[in-house]
Design a protein around this motif. Structure first.
Motif, PDB file in Angstrom:
ATOM      1  N   LEU A 540       0.856  -1.182   0.000  1.00 36.31           N
ATOM      2  CA  LEU A 540       0.000   0.000   0.000  1.00 36.31           C
ATOM      3  C   LEU A 540       0.894   1.235   0.000  1.00 36.31           C
ATOM      4  O   LEU A 540       1.827   1.336   0.812  1.00 36.31           O
ATOM      5  CB  LEU A 540      -0.914   0.000   1.223  1.00 36.31           C
ATOM      6  CG  LEU A 540      -1.907   1.153   1.341  1.00 36.31           C
ATOM      7  CD1 LEU A 540      -2.910   1.122   0.182  1.00 36.31           C
ATOM      8  CD2 LEU A 540      -2.633   1.098   2.683  1.00 36.31           C
ATOM      9  N   GLU A 541       0.622   2.160  -0.915  1.00 41.98           N
ATOM     10  CA  GLU A 541       1.416   3.394  -1.002  1.00 41.98           C
ATOM     11  C   GLU A 541       0.547   4.603  -0.713  1.00 41.98           C
ATOM     12  O   GLU A 541      -0.611   4.681  -1.150  1.00 41.98           O
ATOM     13  CB  GLU A 541       2.026   3.548  -2.399  1.00 41.98           C
ATOM     14  CG  GLU A 541       2.949   4.761  -2.520  1.00 41.98           C
ATOM     15  CD  GLU A 541       2.831   5.506  -3.841  1.00 41.98           C
ATOM     16  OE1 GLU A 541       3.747   6.273  -4.162  1.00 41.98           O
ATOM     17  OE2 GLU A 541       1.801   5.344  -4.527  1.00 41.98           O
ATOM     18  N   PHE A 542       1.106   5.565   0.009  1.00 41.67           N
ATOM     19  CA  PHE A 542       0.494   6.870   0.213  1.00 41.67           C
ATOM     20  C   PHE A 542       1.421   7.920  -0.407  1.00 41.67           C
ATOM     21  O   PHE A 542       2.645   7.862  -0.206  1.00 41.67           O
ATOM     22  CB  PHE A 542       0.293   7.168   1.705  1.00 41.67           C
ATOM     23  CG  PHE A 542      -0.621   6.198   2.389  1.00 41.67           C
ATOM     24  CD1 PHE A 542      -2.001   6.362   2.342  1.00 41.67           C
ATOM     25  CD2 PHE A 542      -0.100   5.119   3.092  1.00 41.67           C
ATOM     26  CE1 PHE A 542      -2.854   5.460   2.970  1.00 41.67           C
ATOM     27  CE2 PHE A 542      -0.932   4.218   3.731  1.00 41.67           C
ATOM     28  CZ  PHE A 542      -2.316   4.381   3.670  1.00 41.67           C
ATOM     29  N   ASN A 543       0.852   8.849  -1.161  1.00 39.80           N
ATOM     30  CA  ASN A 543       1.681   9.861  -1.797  1.00 39.80           C
ATOM     31  C   ASN A 543       1.032  11.237  -1.703  1.00 39.80           C
ATOM     32  O   ASN A 543      -0.197  11.356  -1.612  1.00 39.80           O
ATOM     33  CB  ASN A 543       1.960   9.501  -3.261  1.00 39.80           C
ATOM     34  CG  ASN A 543       0.689   9.346  -4.077  1.00 39.80           C
ATOM     35  OD1 ASN A 543      -0.005  10.319  -4.378  1.00 39.80           O
ATOM     36  ND2 ASN A 543       0.362   8.097  -4.446  1.00 39.80           N
ATOM     37  N   TYR A 544       1.882  12.241  -1.719  1.00 42.43           N
ATOM     38  CA  TYR A 544       1.425  13.630  -1.689  1.00 42.43           C
ATOM     39  C   TYR A 544       2.335  14.445  -2.596  1.00 42.43           C
ATOM     40  O   TYR A 544       3.570  14.291  -2.558  1.00 42.43           O
ATOM     41  CB  TYR A 544       1.467  14.192  -0.272  1.00 42.43           C
ATOM     42  CG  TYR A 544       1.273  15.697  -0.227  1.00 42.43           C
ATOM     43  CD1 TYR A 544       0.022  16.266  -0.456  1.00 42.43           C
ATOM     44  CD2 TYR A 544       2.359  16.541   0.015  1.00 42.43           C
ATOM     45  CE1 TYR A 544      -0.147  17.646  -0.432  1.00 42.43           C
ATOM     46  CE2 TYR A 544       2.193  17.917   0.053  1.00 42.43           C
ATOM     47  CZ  TYR A 544       0.943  18.469  -0.184  1.00 42.43           C
ATOM     48  OH  TYR A 544       0.776  19.826  -0.180  1.00 42.43           O
ATOM     49  N   ASN A 545       1.731  15.291  -3.449  1.00 43.01           N
ATOM     50  CA  ASN A 545       2.486  16.144  -4.363  1.00 43.01           C
ATOM     51  C   ASN A 545       2.034  17.590  -4.209  1.00 43.01           C
ATOM     52  O   ASN A 545       0.820  17.870  -4.168  1.00 43.01           O
ATOM     53  CB  ASN A 545       2.260  15.720  -5.823  1.00 43.01           C
ATOM     54  CG  ASN A 545       2.656  14.293  -6.067  1.00 43.01           C
ATOM     55  OD1 ASN A 545       3.657  13.824  -5.541  1.00 43.01           O
ATOM     56  ND2 ASN A 545       1.868  13.578  -6.856  1.00 43.01           N
ATOM     57  N   HIS A 546       2.998  18.481  -4.134  1.00 40.50           N
ATOM     58  CA  HIS A 546       2.717  19.916  -4.146  1.00 40.50           C
ATOM     59  C   HIS A 546       3.545  20.539  -5.262  1.00 40.50           C
ATOM     60  O   HIS A 546       4.751  20.280  -5.381  1.00 40.50           O
ATOM     61  CB  HIS A 546       3.080  20.570  -2.819  1.00 40.50           C
ATOM     62  CG  HIS A 546       2.981  22.077  -2.862  1.00 40.50           C
ATOM     63  ND1 HIS A 546       1.772  22.740  -2.787  1.00 40.50           N
ATOM     64  CD2 HIS A 546       3.937  23.041  -3.001  1.00 40.50           C
ATOM     65  CE1 HIS A 546       1.985  24.047  -2.867  1.00 40.50           C
ATOM     66  NE2 HIS A 546       3.293  24.259  -2.994  1.00 40.50           N
ATOM     67  N   ASN A 547       2.891  21.363  -6.087  1.00 43.00           N
ATOM     68  CA  ASN A 547       3.574  21.978  -7.226  1.00 43.00           C
ATOM     69  C   ASN A 547       3.154  23.440  -7.321  1.00 43.00           C
ATOM     70  O   ASN A 547       1.963  23.759  -7.246  1.00 43.00           O
ATOM     71  CB  ASN A 547       3.227  21.232  -8.516  1.00 43.00           C
ATOM     72  CG  ASN A 547       4.053  21.705  -9.698  1.00 43.00           C
ATOM     73  OD1 ASN A 547       3.891  22.820 -10.168  1.00 43.00           O
ATOM     74  ND2 ASN A 547       4.926  20.842 -10.182  1.00 43.00           N
ATOM     75  N   ASN A 548       4.134  24.309  -7.495  1.00 47.20           N
ATOM     76  CA  ASN A 548       3.886  25.738  -7.660  1.00 47.20           C
ATOM     77  C   ASN A 548       4.685  26.212  -8.867  1.00 47.20           C
ATOM     78  O   ASN A 548       5.912  26.131  -8.878  1.00 47.20           O
ATOM     79  CB  ASN A 548       4.318  26.511  -6.407  1.00 47.20           C
ATOM     80  CG  ASN A 548       3.892  27.974  -6.464  1.00 47.20           C
ATOM     81  OD1 ASN A 548       3.938  28.620  -7.501  1.00 47.20           O
ATOM     82  ND2 ASN A 548       3.479  28.499  -5.318  1.00 47.20           N
ATOM     83  N   SER A 549       3.969  26.679  -9.886  1.00 43.47           N
ATOM     84  CA  SER A 549       4.612  27.092 -11.132  1.00 43.47           C
ATOM     85  C   SER A 549       4.171  28.504 -11.489  1.00 43.47           C
ATOM     86  O   SER A 549       2.971  28.782 -11.608  1.00 43.47           O
ATOM     87  CB  SER A 549       4.249  26.125 -12.268  1.00 43.47           C
ATOM     88  OG  SER A 549       4.852  26.532 -13.477  1.00 43.47           O
ATOM     89  N   THR A 550       5.147  29.403 -11.654  1.00 44.63           N
ATOM     90  CA  THR A 550       4.887  30.785 -12.055  1.00 44.63           C
ATOM     91  C   THR A 550       5.521  31.031 -13.415  1.00 44.63           C
ATOM     92  O   THR A 550       6.719  30.782 -13.607  1.00 44.63           O
ATOM     93  CB  THR A 550       5.460  31.773 -11.026  1.00 44.63           C
ATOM     94  OG1 THR A 550       4.868  31.518  -9.749  1.00 44.63           O
ATOM     95  CG2 THR A 550       5.161  33.204 -11.435  1.00 44.63           C
ATOM     96  N   ASN A 551       4.718  31.521 -14.362  1.00 41.45           N
ATOM     97  CA  ASN A 551       5.190  31.776 -15.727  1.00 41.45           C
ATOM     98  C   ASN A 551       4.875  33.214 -16.108  1.00 41.45           C
ATOM     99  O   ASN A 551       3.776  33.726 -15.808  1.00 41.45           O
ATOM    100  CB  ASN A 551       4.524  30.822 -16.716  1.00 41.45           C
ATOM    101  CG  ASN A 551       4.811  29.371 -16.395  1.00 41.45           C
ATOM    102  OD1 ASN A 551       5.837  28.833 -16.764  1.00 41.45           O
ATOM    103  ND2 ASN A 551       3.890  28.728 -15.677  1.00 41.45           N
ATOM    104  N   SER A 552       5.795  33.854 -16.775  1.00 39.79           N
ATOM    105  CA  SER A 552       5.607  35.249 -17.168  1.00 39.79           C
ATOM    106  C   SER A 552       5.973  35.443 -18.634  1.00 39.79           C
ATOM    107  O   SER A 552       6.806  34.714 -19.189  1.00 39.79           O
ATOM    108  CB  SER A 552       6.471  36.172 -16.308  1.00 39.79           C
ATOM    109  OG  SER A 552       7.851  35.896 -16.499  1.00 39.79           O
ATOM    110  N   SER A 553       5.308  36.423 -19.245  1.00 39.21           N
ATOM    111  CA  SER A 553       5.588  36.786 -20.634  1.00 39.21           C
ATOM    112  C   SER A 553       5.383  38.293 -20.789  1.00 39.21           C
ATOM    113  O   SER A 553       4.271  38.795 -20.610  1.00 39.21           O
ATOM    114  CB  SER A 553       4.669  36.020 -21.595  1.00 39.21           C
ATOM    115  OG  SER A 553       4.895  36.434 -22.928  1.00 39.21           O
TER     116      SER A 553
END
Length: 951
Positions: A540-553
């Motif tokens: 049995l696996e437990f997983n957690y992901n956090h992602n923060n992506s900032t893009n500019s143009s």
């Protein structure tokens, strides 16, 4: 020409078949343990020809130890029977017209009672272990001085395209490892085109997974097809490689060096090349990766694109020149790189690489595009002259620090920097419109574009892994950070004339501006995974992901100021500063069961995502929040050691990129204008795949089949509208749902030809259906694309003298639109090929390949039928045949062309580009082969003859 080619081919095959009918002998027997007299099942029995020990055939014994090998020509042979833990038994025998059947009776294998006088390696030509198929390289003979690319063409289920792209079991190979380690950051072509075939012991074909999946055995959906090249032990100490230099007519030249310096765990590889023969030798996307799409040169408006090549632009490998890898245009390139790997201590294992390439491509391009609107059809003729010059630097490093038997750390940084120099194009085009049965000219235009820029991408990946004392209990934490930035200045000058329906000139228009674009991104992610064994075969696996992506143009457009000859007049309507931030958190679990015959995995995750778009120029803000439920499932069944089935389902999301979101018009590719949409929402994709693999290692029969299905909700498609009565086209991405899906299948079948000893036949069937949608002038349009193809190949190898390949391929494409259905189209591409290499006495080698291509269903002038014939003659020179002098001729008939068809959401376009044509080249090459810094002594060469590789 076609009839002559096919008739000659038939006569050749008839001659080969007749030759192969002379003698067909058989040898049989039973293997037993000499002590227990028990039968030896699954032992390997091989037949090699004397005196050169060339492998002729092999088999595995049955449950009672019985074996039988048929279809042996007349001659002298050595039979070798091997079984793990027992000594190899050898029996010499001969086959003749008067002695076609030999029964050895019982053959007993002895135990090891004393030190071996000879080292024996029990190695079968093909091994199957789960998803991994391993081919012993020496069992597949290649021509002298062959590369890994040449070796791969011999392997069942493996295809090498003309541009060097490798496909295995119908899927494109994404990575190529060397002894399980990265080689130039896993760029496939750098490995397959520069490592020589005689260095390779085994080629392993497998499904690669992420580092975390390899560690905790939980499938995270990151599977991709990969190869691993296991080097021979005697090639891991010394200097090996090749240096060459060639010069030809029309001032064509080609220089190169690849050297491998190995000493135990310390291994260094160097690659250096320079030529003007279109031989770039690496993955072409490296030249454009820093700048991505948007605001660049060229491009295609109106949605997705399907490219169908119908020409060479150079073809593939002919006479050893390896030309034509860029597809179209004439390319001058130079490159240098170094790959390093070492074990610094029992704690540190490292590898890294640096690679630089400079590419300069000139291209003359003509095209004919049919564009659909809601009530009319536009026809555009375009002629363009372009030049592109790019530099690319790549640095990659990988370090594995093993703290102890339970804990390890992996650090993987990478940095790439790219720069373009004065890339330009000059286009002349005009457009006619067909409406209500009337055809009239809408515009005539001429544009000149020039741009330059640079950019970098820096990624850091840090993984901490811990195994606990209880098997199956693991903890892993993955930290990733990516920074990128690019700047580009694009100058554009447009001069156009517009006409009314009656044909009178409506107005003249000019535009002269500078588009300055600066874009960047900052992304960081944290991934956590913990596995807990519930029993011996359940995890049995437990997983957690956090992602923060900032893009500019930040895009600024300046109009030309004639008063001071500068671009200093700001155009606020076409300028914009935009920023997008995407944050998501995902919490999930997976349950995996592993049995002897099968395994399965069930998973579920909840994801909350926030997409916030800030138009800094207009001081507006749009924010979306999404809650997604992401189920996953997979099932694998192993019918037998060499037969398996796999099913998988995965739900995924995709966020729009900053170019699709930025609310400003991009006119740098006029008359195809694009505009972003800050109100876009994310896509949700349902992905299903089925695969079946079968490989008979005794009869060398193989079947690889897979089918994929993808359905998309909230598909990001284009809203296309005509401006100024069809003078220009503007597209903006929007979300569309309902009936958008694709189905693709690939079926690969291969088997040896009994009538041709040394012959193998392979067939590959491809079929695909795609249903997409967009809006054309506010009318919803469904585009249905059908692709079907069949590729046949017959390979034949005779006594290390003749290496022959015969190919036939046909591809059918059909495109149907719900809007303007009268413009539906279908077309075929036929390709027939023959390549052959023959080794004559006294070191002469003659090679040639011939391609005949014809097309149907394209625009007048683009249904070009042509023949490509290339050839070479080489003489091996110097001691141990280390040198080679080769005379090559490319495009003997001087008929090479490059034609492609592009189909989009509302257009069909035929394109012809400039290519290399006939030239001659004289090349000298020298093989580097020094053992431990010294040439291998004759005594060692004689001693190593006792080292036999048996199956």
């Amino acid at each position: 020409m076609k009839k002559i080619f096919l008739f000659s081919l038939i006569l050749f095959l008839i001659g080969i078949s007749a030759y192969a009918q002379k003698v067909s002998g058989t040898i049989k027997g039973v293997l037993q343990d000499s002590v227990s007299t028990s039968p030896l099942a699954d032992a390997t029995v091989s037949v090699v020809r004397l005196p050169d020990s060339t492998l002729i055939s092999f088999t595995l014994t049955g449950p009672s130890g019985q074996f039988e090998i048929k279809n042996l020509d007349a001659g002298d042979y050595d039979l070798m029977a091997s079984f793990t833990g027992l000594q190899t038994a050898k029996r010499k025998f001969s086959i003749s017209a008067s002695k076609l059947f030999i029964d050895l009776g019982t053959v007993k294998l002895d135990r090891f009672y004393k030190s071996m006088q000879e080292v024996v390696i029990n190695e079968a030509p093909v091994k199957v272990n789960g998803d991994t198929i391993a081919f012993r390289a020496d069992a597949f003979k290649t021509k002298p001085n062959a590369t890994v690319e040449d070796l791969l063409k011999k392997l069942p289920g493996v295809q090498v395209e003309r541009d060097g792209t490798v496909k295995a079991q119908g899927e494109q190979v994404q990575k190529v490892y060397v002894d399980g380690k990265e080689f130039f950051n896993n760029d496939p072509k750098l490995a397959t085109k520069n490592i020589t075939a005689d260095m390779v012991d085994q080629v392993e074909v497998f499904d690669d997974m992420s580092e975390q999946s390899k560690f905790n055995k939980i499938d995270d959906g990151s599977r991709s097809k990969a190869l691993n090249l296991k080097l021979k032990k005697d090639k891991k100490k010394g200097v090996f490689g090749k240096a060459y230099a060639g010069y030809g007519t029309h001032e064509r030249w080609d220089l190169g060096l690849n050297a491998n310096m190995f000493k135990g765990a310390t291994q260094t590889s160097v690659i250096a090349k320079a030529n003007n023969t279109n031989n770039i030798g690496f993955t072409f996307s490296d030249m454009i990766g820093a700048f991505g799409t948007g605001g660049g040169m060229g491009g295609f408006g109106g949605g997705g694109m399907n490219i169908v090549k119908a020409g060479g632009g150079g073809g593939g490998s002919f006479g050893g020149l390896n030309l034509g890898t860029t597809g179209s245009g004439v390319t001058k390139s130079s490159q240098i790189g170094m790959n390093y790997r070492d074990t610094w201590s029992k704690y540190f294992d490292v590898n890294g690489s640096y690679f630089f390439n400079h590419v300069n491509t000139d291209n003359d391009r003509s095209s004919y595009r049919t564009t659909l609107t809601a009530d009319s059809t536009l026809f555009t003729n375009d002629k363009a002259i372009s030049k592109a010059e790019n530099d690319n630097h790549r640095v990659n490093f990988n370090m594995i620090y093993t703290l102890d038997s339970f804990n390890s750390i992996i650090y993987n940084p990478s940095l790439s920097y790219q720069k373009s120099y004065n890339t330009y194009s000059i286009d002349s085009f005009y457009t006619d419109a067909l409406k209500d049965g009337n055809l009239y000219r809408t515009n005539e235009s001429r544009s000149a574009k020039m741009s330059d820029g640079d950019g970098y991408n820096w990624t850091n990946n840090l993984i901490y892994r811990r195994k606990f004392r209880r098997p199956g209990r693991t903890l892993s934490i993955n930290l990733t950070n990516t920074l990128s930035d690019s700047q580009r200045d694009a100058y554009s000058l447009l001069s156009a004339k517009y006409y009314t329906v009656a044909g009178a000139k409506w107005k003249d228009s000019t535009a002269n501006n500078l588009n300055k674009t600066e874009s960047g991104s900052n992304n960081y992610a944290v991934n956590f995974s913990y596995t807990e064994p519930l029993s011996r075969d359940k995890i049995l696996e437990f997983n957690y992901n956090h992602n923060n992506s900032t893009n500019s143009s930040d895009r600024e457009l300046f109009d030309y100021n004639a008063s001071n000859d500068r671009f200093d007049l700001p155009n606020e309507r076409l300028s914009n500063n935009f920023e997008s931030q995407n944050i998501y958190d995902k919490l999930g679990s997976n349950f995996r069961v592993v049995k002897k015959k099968y395994n399965y995995q069930l998973g579920f995750a909840v994801q909350q995502a926030t997409l916030e778009n800030n138009n800094l120029s207009k001081s507006t803000n749009i924010k979306h929040t999404f809650i997604n439920y992401l189920p996953t499932a997979s099932f694998n069944y192993q019918f037998a050691r060499s037969r398996s089935f796999r099913f998988s389902y995965r739900g995924t999301t995709r966020m729009p990129n900053v170019t699709q979101l930025q609310d400003v018009e991009d006119v740098t590719n006029y008359p195809y204008i694009t505009r972003g949409n800050p109100s876009l929402k994310q896509e949700f994709n349902h992905n299903i795949s089925l695969s079946y693999n079968f490989f008979d290692i005794i009869k060398f029969r193989n079947l690889f089949a897979f089918v994929t299905f993808t359905s998309t909700e909230n598909k990001i498609a284009n809203y296309i509208e005509q401006l100024q009565g069809g003078l220009a086209q503007r597209s903006m991405p929007v979300n569309i749902s309902g009936g958008i899906y694709s189905i693709n299948g690939n079926f690969n079948l291969g088997f040896p030809m009994k009538q041709l000893k040394g012959g193998n036949f392979n067939t590959n069937t491809r079929i695909g259906f795609n249903r997409d949608a967009n809006f054309i002038d506010r009318v919803k349009n469904f585009t249905k694309t059908v692709t079907a193809g069949e590729d046949l190949r017959l390979s034949y190898f005779w006594k290390e003298k003749l290496d022959l390949g015969v190919n036939a391929g046909i591809t059918y494409n059909s495109v149907n639109y719900s809007v303007q259905s009268r413009n539906n189209t279908s077309y075929f591409t036929h390709t027939y090929s023959l390549d052959a290499t023959y080794n004559f006495p006294f070191g002469f080698i003659v090679s040639s390949d011939f391609d005949y291509t014809f097309n149907t269903g394209r625009t007048n002038g683009y249904n070009r039928n042509y023949a490509m014939w290339n050839g070479s003659i080489a003489q091996e020179v110097l001691k141990s045949k280390r040198g080679e002098i080769k005379l090559s001729v490319y495009d003997i008939l001087n008929q090479n062309v490059s034609i492609s068809r592009n189909t989009g959401a509302n257009y069909i376009e035929d394109v012809q580009s400039s290519v290399l044509n006939r030239f001659f080249m004289l090349t000298f090459s020298y093989k580097l082969n020094r053992m431990g810094g010294r040439t291998m002594p004759a005594m060692m060469e004689r001693a190593t003859k006792g080292l036999r590789i048996t199956q």
